[in-house]
Motif scaffolding. Sequence first.
Motif, PDB file in Angstrom:
ATOM      1  N   ALA A   8       0.828  -1.206   0.000  1.00  0.00           N
ATOM      2  CA  ALA A   8       0.000   0.000   0.000  1.00  0.00           C
ATOM      3  C   ALA A   8       0.863   1.258   0.000  1.00  0.00           C
ATOM      4  N   LEU A   9       1.910   1.270   0.801  1.00  0.00           N
ATOM      5  CA  LEU A   9       2.812   2.430   0.846  1.00  0.00           C
ATOM      6  C   LEU A   9       3.546   2.614  -0.476  1.00  0.00           C
ATOM      7  N   ASN A  10       3.942   1.519  -1.102  1.00  0.00           N
ATOM      8  CA  ASN A  10       4.678   1.604  -2.360  1.00  0.00           C
ATOM      9  C   ASN A  10       3.806   2.073  -3.512  1.00  0.00           C
ATOM     10  N   ASN A  11       2.513   1.819  -3.443  1.00  0.00           N
ATOM     11  CA  ASN A  11       1.625   2.184  -4.540  1.00  0.00           C
ATOM     12  C   ASN A  11       0.791   3.429  -4.256  1.00  0.00           C
ATOM     13  N   PHE A  12       0.950   4.007  -3.081  1.00  0.00           N
ATOM     14  CA  PHE A  12       0.152   5.167  -2.697  1.00  0.00           C
ATOM     15  C   PHE A  12       0.428   6.346  -3.629  1.00  0.00           C
ATOM     16  N   GLY A  13      -0.619   6.852  -4.243  1.00  0.00           N
ATOM     17  CA  GLY A  13      -0.499   8.033  -5.082  1.00  0.00           C
ATOM     18  C   GLY A  13      -0.076   7.788  -6.514  1.00  0.00           C
ATOM     19  N   ASN A  14       0.187   6.546  -6.881  1.00  0.00           N
ATOM     20  CA  ASN A  14       0.676   6.245  -8.230  1.00  0.00           C
ATOM     21  C   ASN A  14      -0.235   6.740  -9.336  1.00  0.00           C
ATOM     22  N   SER A  15      -1.517   6.769  -9.092  1.00  0.00           N
ATOM     23  CA  SER A  15      -2.450   7.116 -10.166  1.00  0.00           C
ATOM     24  C   SER A  15      -2.508   8.604 -10.468  1.00  0.00           C
ATOM     25  N   ILE A  16      -2.113   9.466  -9.520  1.00  0.00           N
ATOM     26  CA  ILE A  16      -2.232  10.910  -9.766  1.00  0.00           C
ATOM     27  C   ILE A  16      -0.935  11.686  -9.627  1.00  0.00           C
ATOM     28  N   LEU A  17       0.075  11.072  -9.030  1.00  0.00           N
ATOM     29  CA  LEU A  17       1.344  11.766  -8.830  1.00  0.00           C
ATOM     30  C   LEU A  17       2.337  11.391  -9.925  1.00  0.00           C
ATOM     31  N   THR A  18       3.263  12.302 -10.197  1.00  0.00           N
ATOM     32  CA  THR A  18       4.340  11.973 -11.119  1.00  0.00           C
ATOM     33  C   THR A  18       5.239  10.937 -10.463  1.00  0.00           C
ATOM     34  N   GLN A  19       6.108  10.354 -11.249  1.00  0.00           N
ATOM     35  CA  GLN A  19       7.028   9.350 -10.726  1.00  0.00           C
ATOM     36  C   GLN A  19       7.910   9.943  -9.617  1.00  0.00           C
ATOM     37  N   ARG A  20       8.394  11.158  -9.818  1.00  0.00           N
ATOM     38  CA  ARG A  20       9.251  11.803  -8.819  1.00  0.00           C
ATOM     39  C   ARG A  20       8.453  12.115  -7.555  1.00  0.00           C
ATOM     40  N   GLU A  21       7.240  12.652  -7.706  1.00  0.00           N
ATOM     41  CA  GLU A  21       6.406  12.963  -6.540  1.00  0.00           C
ATOM     42  C   GLU A  21       6.093  11.701  -5.754  1.00  0.00           C
ATOM     43  N   THR A  22       5.806  10.626  -6.463  1.00  0.00           N
ATOM     44  CA  THR A  22       5.515   9.349  -5.801  1.00  0.00           C
ATOM     45  C   THR A  22       6.719   8.879  -5.001  1.00  0.00           C
ATOM     46  N   ARG A  23       7.891   8.990  -5.584  1.00  0.00           N
ATOM     47  CA  ARG A  23       9.107   8.548  -4.884  1.00  0.00           C
ATOM     48  C   ARG A  23       9.370   9.405  -3.649  1.00  0.00           C
ATOM     49  N   VAL A  24       9.211  10.713  -3.772  1.00  0.00           N
ATOM     50  CA  VAL A  24       9.385  11.608  -2.623  1.00  0.00           C
ATOM     51  C   VAL A  24       8.392  11.239  -1.522  1.00  0.00           C
ATOM     52  N   LEU A  25       7.134  11.027  -1.897  1.00  0.00           N
ATOM     53  CA  LEU A  25       6.104  10.689  -0.908  1.00  0.00           C
ATOM     54  C   LEU A  25       6.412   9.354  -0.244  1.00  0.00           C
ATOM     55  N   GLN A  26       6.856   8.373  -1.011  1.00  0.00           N
ATOM     56  CA  GLN A  26       7.212   7.077  -0.425  1.00  0.00           C
ATOM     57  C   GLN A  26       8.327   7.225   0.607  1.00  0.00           C
ATOM     58  N   LEU A  27       9.317   8.037   0.287  1.00  0.00           N
ATOM     59  CA  LEU A  27      10.420   8.234   1.227  1.00  0.00           C
ATOM     60  C   LEU A  27       9.949   8.965   2.486  1.00  0.00           C
ATOM     61  N   ILE A  28       9.060   9.936   2.317  1.00  0.00           N
ATOM     62  CA  ILE A  28       8.507  10.638   3.485  1.00  0.00           C
ATOM     63  C   ILE A  28       7.732   9.665   4.362  1.00  0.00           C
ATOM     64  N   LEU A  29       6.926   8.819   3.731  1.00  0.00           N
ATOM     65  CA  LEU A  29       6.146   7.841   4.494  1.00  0.00           C
ATOM     66  C   LEU A  29       7.029   6.817   5.196  1.00  0.00           C
ATOM     67  N   ASN A  30       8.257   6.688   4.721  1.00  0.00           N
ATOM     68  CA  ASN A  30       9.226   5.796   5.369  1.00  0.00           C
ATOM     69  C   ASN A  30      10.182   6.555   6.289  1.00  0.00           C
ATOM     70  N   ASP A  31       9.763   7.751   6.719  1.00  0.00           N
ATOM     71  CA  ASP A  31      10.485   8.553   7.719  1.00  0.00           C
ATOM     72  C   ASP A  31      11.834   9.106   7.265  1.00  0.00           C
ATOM     73  N   TYR A  32      11.994   9.339   5.978  1.00  0.00           N
ATOM     74  CA  TYR A  32      13.214   9.996   5.500  1.00  0.00           C
ATOM     75  C   TYR A  32      13.077  11.500   5.721  1.00  0.00           C
ATOM     76  N   ALA A  33      14.146  12.135   6.127  1.00  0.00           N
ATOM     77  CA  ALA A  33      14.184  13.589   6.255  1.00  0.00           C
ATOM     78  C   ALA A  33      14.442  14.190   4.874  1.00  0.00           C
ATOM     79  N   ILE A  34      14.159  15.468   4.741  1.00  0.00           N
ATOM     80  CA  ILE A  34      14.350  16.134   3.453  1.00  0.00           C
ATOM     81  C   ILE A  34      15.804  15.992   2.979  1.00  0.00           C
ATOM     82  N   LYS A  35      16.746  16.163   3.873  1.00  0.00           N
ATOM     83  CA  LYS A  35      18.156  16.043   3.492  1.00  0.00           C
ATOM     84  C   LYS A  35      18.461  14.644   2.967  1.00  0.00           C
TER      85      LYS A  35
END
Length: 71
Positions: A8-35
């Motif tokens: 679910a986390l890996n596929n969240f937003g795939n239908s409406i977000l760009t590939q880059r936005e999806t990757r950023v969101l996945q990393l945020i959901l996995n507790d990555y900091a902006i840096k």
Amino acid sequence: MASLLDSALNNFGNSILTQRETRVLQLILNDYAIKAITEKLEIRPEIVKHHVRTSIPNRMYILRERYSICL
């Protein structure tokens, strides 16, 4: 159960977000900091902040509005 959540986390937003936005969101959901995101994706911090503050919320709002009309 954990694999279902991971999927679910890996596929969240795939239908409406760009590939880059999806990757950023996945990393945020996995507790990555902006840096950490900037280093992992090799992009500037301003780009990540733009995705987090503007583009992702705007697209999610559009999705919410589209589905609320259907209800």
